[in-house]
Enzyme design. Structure first.
Site, mmCIF file in Angstrom:
data_model
loop_
_atom_site.group_PDB
_atom_site.id
_atom_site.type_symbol
_atom_site.label_atom_id
_atom_site.label_comp_id
_atom_site.label_asym_id
_atom_site.label_seq_id
_atom_site.Cartn_x
_atom_site.Cartn_y
_atom_site.Cartn_z
ATOM 1 C CE LYS A 86 -3.994 -2.135 0.158
ATOM 2 N NZ LYS A 86 -4.985 -2.057 -0.916
ATOM 3 C CB SER A 124 -4.029 -11.053 2.293
ATOM 4 O OG SER A 124 -2.925 -10.177 2.409
#
Length: 447
Positions: free
Chosen positions: A63, A276
């Site tokens: 991110k 994830s």
């Protein structure tokens, strides 16, 4: 070759420093993350599985790219200026990345996140100076609605990672070109979790532009799974940046397989990543079982140290029962465990709801009881299928190499790298009571 490229880039930066007197800042080191090959998890295969280690970014996740991209382009458009307040709904990594970027550039930041996010994530955001606002666990939609409400009340500017085209743009200019260059253009499959979908949208756009045949694989959680960074959105909240035409295949990932693959990556590959990312590795392994001579790249979104307080790394492995189709993928995800055993047993009869093999019915609970008493031992139960298939030895995959099963129930010691070891088979079949099964099993485990 990739290491040499990174060394050359560093040399070029050093030359630039000497020529201009400008030293790099931390934002200069967002991107250009390593791409490394899985060595042991894939087993014997013609495929190459590569992991893009996005945890190596300054704030520790993939991110960092969209966070910097969104702020930089908002500044260029005159939407924000240093001193302004930014607002964002986040499940964690975007919040940490925005907090870092806001600290670098001089912005105030308010982050809204579900209360069930790990303490490490919350602490990291606070360390960068962000103000945290909590909503009930799992309520990411509520967080997004609250961010918009706060913006409409004049409390700041929402960058909106879910609808901001500068989110995927960070990957179009960064992740995509890096992956293509680091694989010398040989990439055949790209695997990524889908949350905001910025990573997969931007990378897909670039890769499809230079090599249309590259297959893009997106991941969403299976029913009941709650994996930070992977979401299944309702139509109302589907990210505006998402374009389904940019994804060739969607795979569902269960909570168990994501966590098992995450732990296995640390145990046998030295890759310490989040849940994830474990899902992405599991999907890459699944994909590798279906193709040949492929170069599969998966995104490792962040590092595992953000999840330590959740207990996910210290949990005892309790794998779900598997079947003939999923067995070899299941043992791949359990590689590196010191005491892994597999109990091969029968399926349940659809008419009675009980195992079609009476010996298996007796053994199942008794063997499981013994393993429940031993914290350092792991039992994987594998059902061999219906009676008619098992009774055709020439056709059943477990009757031949490497297992060579002659009957069920059979308990097999399993080595992650070497495969099946000692077996306890005929003796289990001969047992006439659960007590006998338990005694035999304890003796077998003590060998």
């Amino acid at each position: 070759r990739v290491g040499l490229e990174l060394q050359m880039e560093q040399l070029e930066k050093n030359v630039e420093i000497r020529a201009t007197g400008r030293y790099p800042t931390i934002e200069d080191y967002v991107g250009e993350t390593p791409l490394v090959r899985l060595q042991r998890l894939p087993g014997k295969t013609s495929n190459v599985i590569l992991c893009k280690l996005e945890g190596n970014n300054p704030a520790g996740s993939v991110k960092d790219r969209p966070a910097l991209s969104m702020i930089q382009r908002a500044e260029e458009a005159g939407v924000v200026k240093p001193g302004d307040t930014l607002i964002e709904a986040t499940s964690g990594n975007t919040g940490i990345a925005l907090a870092m970027a806001a600290a670098i550039k001089g912005y105030k930041l308010k982050l809204i996140m579900p209360s069930n996010m790990s303490q490490e994530r919350k602490d990291a955001m606070a360390a960068y100076g962000a103000e945290l606002i909590s909503v009930p666990a799992g309520q990411m939609e509520m967080a997004r609605d609250l961010a918009k409400e706060m913006e409409s009340n004049g409390e700041g500017v929402v960058l909106d990672q879910f609808g901001n085209s500068n989110n995927p743009l960070g990957h179009y200019h960064g992740t995509g070109p890096e992956v293509y260059r680091q694989t010398n253009g040989n990439i055949t499959h790209f695997v990524s979790s889908m949350g905001t979908t910025g990573t997969i949208m931007g990378t897909s756009r670039y890769l499809k532009g230079v090599k249309p045949e590259v297959q893009i694989v997106g991941l969403q959680p299976a029913e009941g799974a709650s994996i930070a960074g992977i979401r299944r959105w309702s139509e109302e909240y589907l990210p505006k940046i998402f374009d389904s035409s940019r994804v060739d295949t969607v795979m569902e990932i269960t909570q168990e397989e994501a966590e098992e693959a995450m732990r296995a990556a640390a145990r046998v590959e030295g890759i310490f990543c989040g849940v994830s990312s474990g899902g992405a590795i599991s999907a890459a392994l699944r994909l590798s079982a279906q193709v040949e001579n492929a170069v599969i790249v998966c995104i490792i979104c962040d590092r595992g140290d953000r999840y330590l307080s959740t207990g996910v790394f210290s949990a005892k492995e309790r794998p779900r029962p598997t079947n003939t189709e999923g067995f070899f993928l299941a043992v791949q995800r359990l590689k590196g465990l010191r005491n892994l055993y597999v109990l091969f047993t029968s399926d349940d009869d659809p008419e009675t709801g009980r195992p079609w093999c009476p010996d298996c019915e007796r053994a199942n609970d008794a063997v499981a009881q013994v393993f429940s008493e031993r914290e350092d031992y792991t039992l994987l139960i594998c059902r061999v299928g219906p009676r008619v298939g098992w009774k055709r030895p020439a056709e059943h995959p477990f009757r031949s190499a490497p297992l060579h099963l002659t009957g069920i129930p059979t308990l097999v010691q399993w080595s992650g790298d070497d495969g099946p070891g000692p077996q306890l088979g005929a003796e289990l079949e001969a047992c006439t009571s659960s007590q006998e099964v338990e005694t035999l099993t304890r003796q077998f485990l003590s060998r």
